[in-house]
Design an enzyme around this catalytic site. Structure first.
Site, PDB file in Angstrom:
ATOM      1  N   ASP A  39      -4.389  -6.923   4.947  1.00 34.58           N
ATOM      2  CA  ASP A  39      -5.289  -7.909   5.558  1.00 34.58           C
ATOM      3  C   ASP A  39      -5.100  -9.291   4.937  1.00 34.58           C
ATOM      4  OD1 ASP A  39      -6.663  -6.373   7.493  1.00 34.58           O
ATOM      5  OD2 ASP A  39      -7.704  -5.325   5.867  1.00 34.58           O
ATOM      6  N   LYS A  54      10.639 -16.285 -10.295  1.00 32.28           N
ATOM      7  CA  LYS A  54       9.734 -15.328 -10.925  1.00 32.28           C
ATOM      8  C   LYS A  54       8.658 -16.075 -11.724  1.00 32.28           C
ATOM      9  CE  LYS A  54       9.527 -11.535 -14.156  1.00 32.28           C
ATOM     10  NZ  LYS A  54      10.164 -10.866 -15.273  1.00 32.28           N
ATOM     11  N   LYS A  92     -11.179  -4.470  18.328  1.00 30.51           N
ATOM     12  CA  LYS A  92      -9.758  -4.775  18.570  1.00 30.51           C
ATOM     13  C   LYS A  92      -9.336  -4.459  20.007  1.00 30.51           C
ATOM     14  CE  LYS A  92      -8.842  -4.053  13.668  1.00 30.51           C
ATOM     15  NZ  LYS A  92      -7.771  -4.302  12.710  1.00 30.51           N
ATOM     16  N   ASN A 117       0.853  -1.199   0.000  1.00 27.87           N
ATOM     17  CA  ASN A 117       0.000   0.000   0.000  1.00 27.87           C
ATOM     18  C   ASN A 117       0.883   1.242   0.000  1.00 27.87           C
ATOM     19  OD1 ASN A 117       0.553   0.806   2.835  1.00 27.87           O
ATOM     20  ND2 ASN A 117      -0.340  -1.206   3.222  1.00 27.87           N
TER      21      ASN A 117
HETATM   22  O1  PMT Z   1       2.736   6.107   6.714  1.00 27.49           O
HETATM   23  P1  PMT Z   1       2.089   7.405   6.250  1.00 27.49           P
HETATM   24  O2  PMT Z   1       2.307   7.656   4.775  1.00 27.49           O
HETATM   25  O3  PMT Z   1       2.506   8.572   7.105  1.00 27.49           O
HETATM   26  O4  PMT Z   1       0.515   7.247   6.408  1.00 27.49           O
HETATM   27  C1  PMT Z   1      -0.034   7.107   7.686  1.00 27.49           C
HETATM   28  C2  PMT Z   1      -1.161   6.082   7.706  1.00 27.49           C
HETATM   29  C3  PMT Z   1      -2.270   6.532   6.813  1.00 27.49           C
HETATM   30  C4  PMT Z   1      -0.640   4.711   7.229  1.00 27.49           C
HETATM   31  C5  PMT Z   1      -1.619   5.965   9.203  1.00 27.49           C
HETATM   32  O5  PMT Z   1      -2.108   7.217   9.602  1.00 27.49           O
HETATM   33  C6  PMT Z   1      -2.742   4.910   9.352  1.00 27.49           C
HETATM   34  O6  PMT Z   1      -3.914   5.193   9.197  1.00 27.49           O
HETATM   35  N1  PMT Z   1      -2.338   3.643   9.658  1.00 27.49           N
HETATM   36  C7  PMT Z   1      -3.244   2.519   9.765  1.00 27.49           C
HETATM   37  C8  PMT Z   1      -3.611   2.019   8.387  1.00 27.49           C
HETATM   38  C9  PMT Z   1      -4.464   0.776   8.448  1.00 27.49           C
HETATM   39  O7  PMT Z   1      -3.946  -0.300   8.266  1.00 27.49           O
HETATM   40  O8  PMT Z   1      -5.707   0.986   8.810  1.00 27.49           O
HETATM   41  P2  PMT Z   1      -6.832  -0.206   8.930  1.00 27.49           P
HETATM   42  O9  PMT Z   1      -8.079   0.542   9.181  1.00 27.49           O
HETATM   43  O10 PMT Z   1      -6.724  -1.104   7.770  1.00 27.49           O
HETATM   44  O11 PMT Z   1      -6.372  -1.019  10.212  1.00 27.49           O
HETATM   45  C10 PMT Z   1      -6.842  -0.706  11.532  1.00 27.49           C
HETATM   46  C11 PMT Z   1      -5.744  -0.983  12.541  1.00 27.49           C
HETATM   47  O12 PMT Z   1      -5.470  -2.384  12.605  1.00 27.49           O
HETATM   48  C12 PMT Z   1      -4.426  -0.314  12.263  1.00 27.49           C
HETATM   49  O13 PMT Z   1      -3.871   0.123  13.487  1.00 27.49           O
HETATM   50  C13 PMT Z   1      -3.569  -1.407  11.658  1.00 27.49           C
HETATM   51  O14 PMT Z   1      -2.184  -1.212  11.978  1.00 27.49           O
HETATM   52  C14 PMT Z   1      -4.102  -2.654  12.355  1.00 27.49           C
HETATM   53  N2  PMT Z   1      -4.067  -3.873  11.543  1.00 27.49           N
HETATM   54  C15 PMT Z   1      -4.716  -3.961  10.355  1.00 27.49           C
HETATM   55  C16 PMT Z   1      -4.719  -5.149   9.656  1.00 27.49           C
HETATM   56  C17 PMT Z   1      -4.041  -6.260  10.197  1.00 27.49           C
HETATM   57  N3  PMT Z   1      -4.016  -7.405   9.555  1.00 27.49           N
HETATM   58  N4  PMT Z   1      -3.406  -6.137  11.371  1.00 27.49           N
HETATM   59  C18 PMT Z   1      -3.405  -4.992  12.059  1.00 27.49           C
HETATM   60  O15 PMT Z   1      -2.820  -4.894  13.136  1.00 27.49           O
END
Ligand code: PMT
Length: 409
Positions: free
Chosen positions: A281, A291, A344, A212
């Site tokens: 995810d 490859k 969570k 991403n």
């Molecule tokens: O890195 P930058 O360019 O500065 O951008 C910052 C950011 C946009 C990445 C940051 O501000 C941000 O929003 N990070 C979380 C992004 C994300 O994965 O969001 P989510 O809504 O998909 O996940 C929710 C939370 O669960 C997050 O804390 C994530 O770290 C966590 N997660 C998600 C999926 C997973 N499989 N395991 C996790 O722990």
């Protein structure tokens, strides 16, 4: 407090002579004081007088200073804990409001990140002019502290508001700003902060991966803010090209499963855990050793779920730990983020919307909603490091709240 560095800018006003009394009073109180004079100010007061009362060099031009390698406007800006322009004439207020940097004083103002203050002094009509009032309001909105001029007979023979505040009042005003600064300073001494930052990469083969747009800036900024506040900081850093902030221990990861291992291993040591990483995810069901060659017009790839690291941390967190997640949303921000906060088991969740300008991936700023179980707060646009301080401060308050609650029962 007394070893604080105070930078005094003096502009060309008849009140410039009072700068000597001000600087002398501050020096006698034990502050380390340096002075920048504009050329106009040097027509009213000599650099020698100010050097004598400050016990330091006095700066007028960009290339002043005993150290030839020093760039005065940057070095002085970094040195200062507080920067006050006293007396501040209408001209310097206008330049500061517009960001004009055409001499040492105004360049230094533009380069400063410390608290800023001004003690205006000028003719009453210049002071009351809508232009000066607008400039003062602009500076106040940006956080400048202004000590109002006093009223009376002015040097120009007009009567009204415009006389520089008395030096002893300016000293009190400076000390009030410094003590507020001290009270508001974030201290994380003795705390361990574990923060993740950046994207994950899920390999398809040695050449391709699923990822991403995260740059890591938000997580790195939190780590930097925590280190500056005196915490021990462990930064789980994804594949990004950012330098490690000073005082931070960095542990690199590539995939979500690498990150999970780092977080599980280090979480027990942490007081505060912050998941700012953008975690995939899903990953590919299989990763090819070689490859993958193209064959046919289409290709089907199977994805399988990655572990939800944050949810795992939410299950194992201790009562004394504070867990903060992030949520990156493109719609229904509050609703979706609150669902994540609960699912969570986070204490705090920071929601940012990819569609909001100034928020989210890659930039230096963010606009977020801060969600707690009991409510939420929309925050204005701010730098990612300022947001880091807000998050850490909130976590500190939450931890204190838990400890106070536990000691009452
Ligand atoms: O890195 P930058 O360019 O500065 O951008 C910052 C950011 C946009 C990445 C940051 O501000 C941000 O929003 N990070 C979380 C992004 C994300 O994965 O969001 P989510 O809504 O998909 O996940 C929710 C939370 O669960 C997050 O804390 C994530 O770290 C966590 N997660 C998600 C999926 C997973 N499989 N395991 C996790 O722990």
């Amino acid at each position: 407090m007394k070893n604080k560095h105070i930078l005094v800018g003096v502009t060309g006003s008849i009140a410039a002579f009072k700068a000597c009394t001000l600087v002398s009073a501050l020096t006698k109180k034990g502050y380390d004081v340096r002075v920048i004079l504009t050329h106009h100010a040097a027509a009213f007061i000599t650099p020698l007088s100010l050097a004598a009362v400050s016990h330091n060099d006095v700066y007028i031009d960009e290339f002043d200073g005993t150290n030839e390698a020093m760039i005065p406007h940057i070095a002085l800006a970094k040195w200062a804990d507080l920067f006050i322009v006293a007396p501040a004439d209408a001209n310097v207020l206008a330049k500061a409001a517009c960001g004009i940097a055409d001499d040492l004083l105004t360049s230094c103002i533009l380069a400063s990140t410390c608290p800023m203050a001004a003690a205006p002094a000028m003719n009453v009509h210049m002071y009351e002019n809508i232009a000066t009032q607008t400039n003062l309001n602009t500076l106040k909105e940006r956080g400048w502290k202004i000590i109002e001029p006093e009223s009376g007979l002015l040097a120009c023979a007009d009567t009204g508001k415009g006389r520089l505040a008395e030096p002893e009042h300016i000293v009190d005003f400076i000390e009030k700003i410094l003590s507020e600064q001290e009270e508001n300073a974030l201290s994380l001494a003795g705390k361990t902060v574990l923060v993740s930052a950046g994207p994950t990469q899920e390999a398809l083969d040695p050449v391709r991966f699923l990822s991403n747009h995260s740059s890591g800036k938000q997580g790195f900024a939190i780590a930097a803010a925590a280190a500056k506040a005196g915490a021990k900081v462990l930064l789980a850093a994804g594949p990004v090209s950012l330098p490690t902030p000073e005082g931070v221990e960095r542990i690199d990861y590539v995939s979500a499963r690498d990150l999970e291992k780092i977080m599980i291993e280090n979480a027990p040591k942490a007081d505060f855990i912050i998941m700012a990483a953008a975690v995939a995810d899903y990953r590919f069901e299989t990763t090819a050793d070689q490859k993958i060659k193209k064959s046919g017009d289409s290709m089907t790839l199977t994805l399988v779920r990655n572990p939800d690291i944050l949810a795992g941390l939410g299950k194992t967190k201790r009562d004394d730990q504070i867990l903060c997640g992030f949520a990156m949303e493109t719609e229904n921000l509050d609703e979706n983020a609150r669902a994540k906060l609960i699912a969570k088991n986070c204490d705090l969740l920071i929601a940012n919307n990819l569609r909001t300008e100034g928020a989210g991936f890659q930039g230096d700023t963010n606009i977020v909603t801060l969600l707690k179980p009991e409510g939420s707060e929309h925050l204005p646009l701010m730098s990612k490091e300022d947001l880091g301080r807000v998050i850490l401060n909130t976590m500190l308050e939450m931890q204190k709240g838990k400890t106070d609650h536990a000691s009452v029962h």
